[in-house]
Design an enzyme around this catalytic site. Structure first.
Site, short mmCIF file in Angstrom:
data_model
loop_
_atom_site.label_atom_id
_atom_site.label_comp_id
_atom_site.label_asym_id
_atom_site.label_seq_id
_atom_site.Cartn_x
_atom_site.Cartn_y
_atom_site.Cartn_z
N CYS A 74 35.99 46.45 36.73
CA CYS A 74 36.81 47.73 36.66
C CYS A 74 35.87 48.77 36.04
O CYS A 74 36.37 49.90 35.90
CB CYS A 74 37.80 47.51 35.70
SG CYS A 74 38.98 46.21 36.16
N ASN A 111 47.86 46.92 37.00
CA ASN A 111 46.38 47.14 37.04
C ASN A 111 46.17 47.42 38.28
O ASN A 111 46.37 47.20 39.37
CB ASN A 111 45.89 45.87 36.37
CG ASN A 111 44.35 46.06 36.38
OD1 ASN A 111 43.67 47.24 36.13
ND2 ASN A 111 43.84 44.86 35.70
N GLU A 168 36.48 46.50 43.44
CA GLU A 168 36.30 44.94 43.23
C GLU A 168 37.27 44.22 44.20
O GLU A 168 37.22 42.94 44.10
CB GLU A 168 36.23 44.50 42.08
CG GLU A 168 37.55 44.98 41.16
CD GLU A 168 37.58 44.02 39.75
OE1 GLU A 168 37.51 43.04 39.71
OE2 GLU A 168 38.03 45.10 38.86
N HIS A 181 40.41 51.99 29.72
CA HIS A 181 40.85 50.92 30.88
C HIS A 181 42.04 50.23 30.54
O HIS A 181 42.33 49.63 29.49
CB HIS A 181 39.75 50.02 31.09
CG HIS A 181 40.02 48.92 32.01
ND1 HIS A 181 40.59 49.40 33.36
CD2 HIS A 181 40.16 47.70 32.16
CE1 HIS A 181 40.83 48.27 34.03
NE2 HIS A 181 40.64 47.30 33.20
N SER A 186 39.02 37.20 27.56
CA SER A 186 38.89 38.62 27.94
C SER A 186 39.38 39.71 27.29
O SER A 186 38.76 40.69 27.26
CB SER A 186 39.49 38.87 29.55
OG SER A 186 41.11 38.91 29.48
N LYS A 233 46.22 48.19 21.54
CA LYS A 233 45.21 47.37 20.67
C LYS A 233 44.08 47.97 20.48
O LYS A 233 43.43 47.98 19.53
CB LYS A 233 45.33 45.97 21.28
CG LYS A 233 46.43 45.13 21.12
CD LYS A 233 46.37 43.66 21.71
CE LYS A 233 47.58 42.69 21.73
NZ LYS A 233 47.34 41.31 21.94
N ASP A 280 61.44 35.72 29.30
CA ASP A 280 62.38 36.69 28.70
C ASP A 280 61.48 38.00 29.09
O ASP A 280 60.08 38.14 28.92
CB ASP A 280 61.87 36.55 27.23
CG ASP A 280 62.58 37.79 26.40
OD1 ASP A 280 63.08 38.66 27.24
OD2 ASP A 280 62.72 37.82 25.18
#
Ligand code: CAA
Length: 389
Positions: A112, A277, A80, A234, A202, A243, A30
């Protein structure tokens, strides 16, 4: 002591993107899982002749159009997804930009987080020699296994910042809060092209590190949650910042309404939703988004920044936006770059995902595919050849 911080800031991403609706359709997922669930719309994909060097040089190029590069004492390159275990990717950029030969160059790595370390080190160098400038570049390609939970959070981008005394964009405060802990939430052994990630873990470690870095910050700084008008996080995906910011407001028992909490970060999310990202670059591309997409004048406002690098190192720091910053932004260039990108279909995405990576010293000429100022023209005898357009 003179204020030190970001004098100019510019970003670059590739000319190709995959719409996450296209990915969802190919996977039978979805699309709302991506558009709403993780808050991402598109992800940048590097062209065949694009890598962290070409993106970095293209991000930094606009900073030097009216600048004398002879004052650059140091180039710090954070990544990285580097292209060599020994030589700094920054040395190629140093040549492509025509920087002076008395400028030192070094590459930094801590997932990061490394761009934030570079910015703090740059501020310390400039504080010692206020007549000099330091160029900080972060450039990354985020790549995960096909059909893995991380696939929809890929992306690519580079950010370049000139760190100076009496900066025209952001004065960075000296007080910071750090948290370091040996955890295995996301990593990439030297022999792998894609990151290994324990996704749910993570996100948990990200939130725990935010609280710990924040508490350390409040011991160092006089600033509290209510003194910060906007926040940049970040951005592995934009829902992560939402969040995180709710979490931080709960930690601080803030009595702001949910809409006010959301308004403190909303403008910082626009560009990342379209790029995906960009690892070390993501936090600072989020800052550019806040400056360029916001309708209010941020001059004089205090901004809170949370930098997170898996593994993990986290840092909370703050800065004051300088009055009149608007005239030094590259807003039109950034927006036209994003608008002129080309959408990929799923098959084209898979071809780019599987871009050949010659490893036996063979000679490869790479056709023009990118549109930035710099490109990777070929690889021969294990040497990468970069050219300017
Ligand atoms: N409509 C709306 N929402 C939907 C939906 C639908 N049809 N289907 C699912 N969702 C929601 C879920 O409810 C969930 O929301 P909540 O988080 O609020 O519960 C959200 O979409 C994601 O769904 P899942 O949890 O099922 O997704 P997943 O497990 O497949 O993948 C992820 C999520 C683990 C974060 C994955 O994207 C991943 O592994 N990403 C890479 C790692 C990463 O980015 N980690 C972030 C912290 S580490 C870091 O920041 C460093 C870095 O840059 C990597």
């Amino acid at each position: 002591m003179l204020p030190v911080g970001i004098d100019k800031i510019s970003f670059y991403t590739s000319n190709y993107y995959l719409d996450l609706r296209t990915l969802a359709c190919a996977q039978g997922t979805d699309p709302e899982k991506y558009y709403v669930g993780i808050g991402q719309e598109k992800m940048g994909m590097p062209a065949h002749d694009e890598d962290v060097v070409t993106m970095a040089a293209s991000a930094a190029y606009p900073l030097f159009e009216d600048e004398q590069s002879k004052h650059i004492s140091t180039l710090l390159f954070a990544t990285e997804s580097g292209i060599d275990q020994s030589k700094s990717a920054g040395i190629y950029v140093h040549r492509l930009l025509g920087l002076n030969q008395n400028c030192r160059v070094v590459e930094l790595k801590q997932a990061c987080y490394s761009a934030t370390a570079a910015v703090q080190m740059a501020c310390a160098l400039v504080a010692r020699q206020p007549e000099t400038s330091v160029l900080v570049i972060a450039s990354d390609v985020a790549k995960y296994e096909l059909d893995s939970p991380g696939e929809a959070t890929q992306g690519c981008g580079a950010v370049a910042m000139l760190i100076k005394a009496n900066p025209r964009i952001l004065e960075i405060d000296a007080e910071v809060g750090n948290h370091t802990e040996d955890v295995m939430d996301f990593w990439r052994p030297n022999y792998l092209k894609t990151a290994i990630v324990d996704g749910k873990y993570s996100t948990k470690i990200y939130l725990q590190s935010l609280k710990k870095a924040w508490l350390n910050f409040t011991q160092a700084s006089d600033l509290g949650f209510a003194d910060l008008s906007h926040f940049c996080y970040h951005l592995p995906f934009s829902r992560m910042a939402q969040k995180a910011h709710k979490h931080l407001s709960r930690v601080n028992k803030s009595n702001l309404e949910p809409a006010q909490i959301e308004a403190q970060i909303a403008d910082s999310l626009f560009y990342n939703k379209l790029i995906g990202n960009s690892y070390a670059a993501a936090l600072f591309i989020g800052f550019i988004s806040l400056l360029e997409k916001g309708s209010s004048d941020l001059g004089g406002k205090k901004i809170g920044f949370f930098s997170y690098g898996s593994g993990c190192v986290a840092e909370f720091f703050s800065g004051t936006v300088v009055a009149g910053y608007q005239q030094y932004l590259f807003k039109e260039q950034h927006q036209s770059m994003l608008e002129s990108r080309q959408a990929l279909d799923y098959e084209q995405y898979i071809v780019l995902y599987n871009t050949p990576d010659p490893q036996r010293g063979e000679s490869v000429t790479i056709a023009e595919d990118s549109t930035g100022k710099f490109r990777l023209a070929g690889i021969a005898n294990h040497k990468r050849e970069y050219v300017a357009r």
